[in-house]
Design a protein around this motif. Sequence first.
Motif, short mmCIF file in Angstrom:
data_model
loop_
_atom_site.label_atom_id
_atom_site.label_comp_id
_atom_site.label_asym_id
_atom_site.label_seq_id
_atom_site.Cartn_x
_atom_site.Cartn_y
_atom_site.Cartn_z
N SER A 140 0.81 -1.10 -0.23
CA SER A 140 0.12 -0.04 -0.05
C SER A 140 0.92 1.36 0.13
O SER A 140 0.70 2.19 -0.60
CB SER A 140 -0.87 0.03 1.21
OG SER A 140 -1.77 -0.98 1.03
N VAL A 188 2.30 1.71 -3.64
CA VAL A 188 1.20 2.42 -4.42
C VAL A 188 1.14 3.98 -4.06
O VAL A 188 0.61 4.94 -4.99
CB VAL A 188 -0.33 1.68 -4.25
CG1 VAL A 188 -1.22 2.23 -5.09
CG2 VAL A 188 0.03 0.20 -4.97
N SER A 208 -2.82 -2.68 -6.14
CA SER A 208 -3.91 -2.32 -5.37
C SER A 208 -4.71 -3.28 -4.81
O SER A 208 -5.09 -3.31 -3.76
CB SER A 208 -4.62 -0.86 -5.89
OG SER A 208 -3.81 -0.23 -6.24
#
Length: 611
Positions: free
Chosen positions: A560, A563, A586
């Motif tokens: 996470s 991203v 994701s």
Amino acid sequence: MGIGGLLAALFIMAACWADITLPCFRPYGMTGFCLLMTGACLAGITGLTLCIGLGPWQKLQHLAIRYRALHGWIGITTGTLLSMSFLAGTMTLFAAPLQQWSQPPLPDHGALPLADIPATLDQILTSRTEDLPSIFPGLHYRVGLKTSDTATLSIPTGPELPLGLPASHILISLPASHTPSLHQLTLSPVPTFIGGLHRRLGLPLPENWAMPLVGTVCLLYGLALLSGVILLLPGIWRHLMSVRLQGHSRRLWLDLHSLLGLCSLPFHLIIALTTALFAFSPLLYPVSSGHDGIQQATARKVPPASSLLPPEKALSFLHELAPDFHPLTLDYVLSPHGTDSQAERLALHAPLYNANGERSLPPAGQSYLLAEGTDLQNPLIGRDRGAVLLTPETGHLIDSQNLPGQQTPARRILTWCLALHFGSFGGEFVRWLYVALGLCGVGFFHAANQLWLNTHRRRKPGQTSCVETPATLWLGRLSEGTLLGCLLGLCGIIAISPLMTHLTPIPHLSSVSTPDMEHSYQQTSLAYHGLIALTLVSYCLLPRALCRGIILALAAFCLSGAVTIVLMRHTAVQTPLAAELTIAFSFASLALWAGSLLTLYRWKQVAPTGR
């Protein structure tokens, strides 16, 4: 067993002898040797399987009993290594997109008209001609095609060696003022590290030390596949394509292992054979390469870019040569780097990974034009592209043995072997299919480990549950901890990959700095192995369910974070492949978060009861 192993070794030795001795194989060079090795590995695995199965028992059930112990021990000794390799191999399918995804926002006006590229390059290179030898030991510029009439222009600062660390690039853009603007792009070593991790089965060993072990493991892997089919045959129709969720956990793991193995058996056989070929051919081919001598040529003066074949004419020639071939890059190597030599490529164990093949390498010091691209109608010999060599002055063909659709039958067979390993055919659908097969492979090997552990746990009289022995306890913790540590390590280095790429404006070529890629690679390796060590220590000290939930949460946090960094840079969708990778990461992070929360919730429910 001894007779079977001797027979397998004899098949491989016979392939080497045939390549050296028989004149009919000499015209094929590396291609013929690789095909011989593939056939020898297949014959060796089959012969070993048959020799183990020979005996007084004639019934298939008795034969299956004879194979069960062999199959189980091969699985428990190699399953963890193979699961780590499959997990890393799934990521290598996105090596090039991951490099693009990690890059910071590139300068505006980076796409130049094809017709302006020679003049722009001459303007840059002639401004500080006296500094060029000290800046670039070899002169090499790359045209990255964007549309039919525009392209990016860059100058790699080092040799583009197969399997080697990436060199930094000088990006050339042309703003409205028509004064070329220069930026130095330092690339991330993470994709290269993941590729090495995949090739070495996750072992922290040098490449040349790991290859013999990798080849042996893959031959055992192929043997386990064939013996597994023999084990499955007696009861194949009773529980075909079913997973029994009720009852003993051993039955669940057996059904899951059998289902994954049966559905992906051709894929696993291809991976086992081609990986054995990759592992053994660099060790054996120098013995048989005496008939592939490469003539040395004297270095020549570097010609100006305007005197070379213009990119648009090169594209026209390539279209006439292979209409289905879509070039992606044109590399004008005008003065090859001194370290980009035949010996260096062999030292990297890369004769099969090299885009333009060993026999097609031009003589040392000779300039050449390397065109790399894709072809949806034909298999590709590289991970994601084929290649053709031309002369940069006239466009005359030097070598087309790796050009899709223009290969000899023998080379085409070898190309299909490599394409089936890399998934370099059929476009994006096959790439994502291989992602699914790779993840199924991870589950396949993990299920094999769990099945072996369930089989060797002790059952106390009068109790339905089994009791852990010291061997099953620690083997279970180590196998699961190593796999989840590999997952956490991969997510961790993916998270730092965007932080390891840098884009620096420079006033002129003499301002180019040399990044310490070895140091960056060592930092990546330290981060990865540190996360694995942290996971293993956690599995030694904490309950397994708690460790599982924590490690999954950490992996989700790293992914996470990666991203988020890319989204904040506004580079998540700068290319179609980067957008695909952003979406995939994701969804993967969401799946990891869900798995972590579910695992911790279940652990919290059972923890107070002491179960």
